[in-house]
Design a protein around this motif. Structure first.
Motif, mmCIF file in Angstrom:
data_model
loop_
_atom_site.group_PDB
_atom_site.id
_atom_site.type_symbol
_atom_site.label_atom_id
_atom_site.label_comp_id
_atom_site.label_asym_id
_atom_site.label_seq_id
_atom_site.Cartn_x
_atom_site.Cartn_y
_atom_site.Cartn_z
ATOM 1 N N PRO A 62 -18.616 34.259 13.628
ATOM 2 C CA PRO A 62 -18.675 35.433 12.751
ATOM 3 C C PRO A 62 -18.002 35.127 11.414
ATOM 4 N N GLU A 63 -18.507 35.739 10.380
ATOM 5 C CA GLU A 63 -17.896 35.601 9.064
ATOM 6 C C GLU A 63 -16.514 36.251 9.089
ATOM 7 N N LYS A 64 -15.632 35.809 8.207
ATOM 8 C CA LYS A 64 -14.261 36.323 8.142
ATOM 9 C C LYS A 64 -14.252 37.847 7.966
ATOM 10 N N GLY A 65 -13.509 38.521 8.832
ATOM 11 C CA GLY A 65 -13.354 39.963 8.755
ATOM 12 C C GLY A 65 -14.459 40.774 9.397
ATOM 13 N N VAL A 66 -15.466 40.109 9.960
ATOM 14 C CA VAL A 66 -16.591 40.808 10.580
ATOM 15 C C VAL A 66 -16.369 40.904 12.086
ATOM 16 N N THR A 67 -16.532 42.114 12.620
ATOM 17 C CA THR A 67 -16.463 42.334 14.063
ATOM 18 C C THR A 67 -17.880 42.343 14.603
ATOM 19 N N MET A 68 -18.153 41.461 15.540
ATOM 20 C CA MET A 68 -19.483 41.301 16.118
ATOM 21 C C MET A 68 -19.467 41.815 17.553
ATOM 22 N N THR A 69 -20.483 42.591 17.930
ATOM 23 C CA THR A 69 -20.593 43.119 19.292
ATOM 24 C C THR A 69 -22.012 42.912 19.796
ATOM 25 N N ILE A 70 -22.125 42.438 21.027
ATOM 26 C CA ILE A 70 -23.428 42.368 21.686
ATOM 27 C C ILE A 70 -23.560 43.654 22.487
ATOM 28 N N LEU A 71 -24.401 44.558 22.007
ATOM 29 C CA LEU A 71 -24.558 45.860 22.651
ATOM 30 C C LEU A 71 -25.447 45.787 23.884
ATOM 31 N N ARG A 72 -26.410 44.859 23.850
ATOM 32 C CA ARG A 72 -27.314 44.673 24.992
ATOM 33 C C ARG A 72 -27.826 43.247 24.960
ATOM 34 N N ALA A 73 -27.907 42.641 26.118
ATOM 35 C CA ALA A 73 -28.511 41.321 26.238
ATOM 36 C C ALA A 73 -28.940 41.137 27.680
ATOM 37 N N ASP A 74 -30.214 40.843 27.862
ATOM 38 C CA ASP A 74 -30.747 40.604 29.196
ATOM 39 C C ASP A 74 -31.973 39.708 29.075
ATOM 40 N N ARG A 75 -32.754 39.634 30.117
ATOM 41 C CA ARG A 75 -33.923 38.767 30.131
ATOM 42 C C ARG A 75 -34.970 39.168 29.082
ATOM 43 N N GLY A 76 -34.986 40.458 28.731
ATOM 44 C CA GLY A 76 -36.045 40.934 27.856
ATOM 45 C C GLY A 76 -35.685 41.169 26.406
ATOM 46 N N ALA A 77 -34.411 41.376 26.098
ATOM 47 C CA ALA A 77 -34.070 41.753 24.728
ATOM 48 C C ALA A 77 -32.583 41.608 24.452
ATOM 49 N N TYR A 78 -32.249 41.650 23.153
ATOM 50 C CA TYR A 78 -30.848 41.749 22.749
ATOM 51 C C TYR A 78 -30.728 42.776 21.637
ATOM 52 N N CYS A 79 -29.530 43.323 21.509
ATOM 53 C CA CYS A 79 -29.187 44.255 20.443
ATOM 54 C C CYS A 79 -27.785 43.891 19.983
ATOM 55 N N LEU A 80 -27.652 43.567 18.709
ATOM 56 C CA LEU A 80 -26.383 43.120 18.150
ATOM 57 C C LEU A 80 -25.885 44.082 17.081
ATOM 58 N N SER A 81 -24.586 44.198 16.970
ATOM 59 C CA SER A 81 -23.956 45.024 15.947
ATOM 60 C C SER A 81 -22.888 44.189 15.259
ATOM 61 N N ALA A 82 -22.797 44.338 13.953
ATOM 62 C CA ALA A 82 -21.736 43.681 13.196
ATOM 63 C C ALA A 82 -21.180 44.682 12.189
#
Length: 104
Positions: A62-82
């Motif tokens: 992650p870039e400096k100062g950025v909070t990264m969260t994986i909201l969903r991840a499975d066999r079919g999809a992912y959803c990321l938040s930063a």
């Protein structure tokens, strides 16, 4: 503006805050590199990972100062938040756009 991510054209949303949608922006850059790492993980394991530690060996930092969260991840999809400060953006495997609209 468009970026190619794992062979897919990724559109960057532009709105009131044009910096929020630029590839050089820390939040957007974090999402792009995380999305690329998720694609690499999927290519090897046939599923997306819910662990940021699983993305680290694949080049994600992650870039400096950025909070990264994986909201969903499975066999079919992912959803990321930063997020950084009040700026929060999302990237989903279901839509090739970085957006301020939450994914699930």
């Amino acid at each position: 503006v468009a970026v190619v991510l794992a062979g897919v054209v990724v559109s960057l949303v532009s709105g009131g805050d044009t910096e929020a949608a630029t590839p050089g922006n820390a939040v957007g850059k974090t999402l792009l590199t995380a999305g690329q790492a998720e694609q690499r993980y999927f290519a090897k394991h046939h599923t997306y990972t819910g662990s940021i530690l699983g993305l680290t060996p694949l080049g994600f930092r992650p870039e400096k100062g950025v909070t990264m969260t994986i909201l969903r991840a499975d066999r079919g999809a992912y959803c990321l938040s930063a997020a950084k400060g009040t700026q929060v953006l999302y990237l989903s495997s279901a839509s090739p756009a970085i957006t301020p609209t939450a994914c699930s």
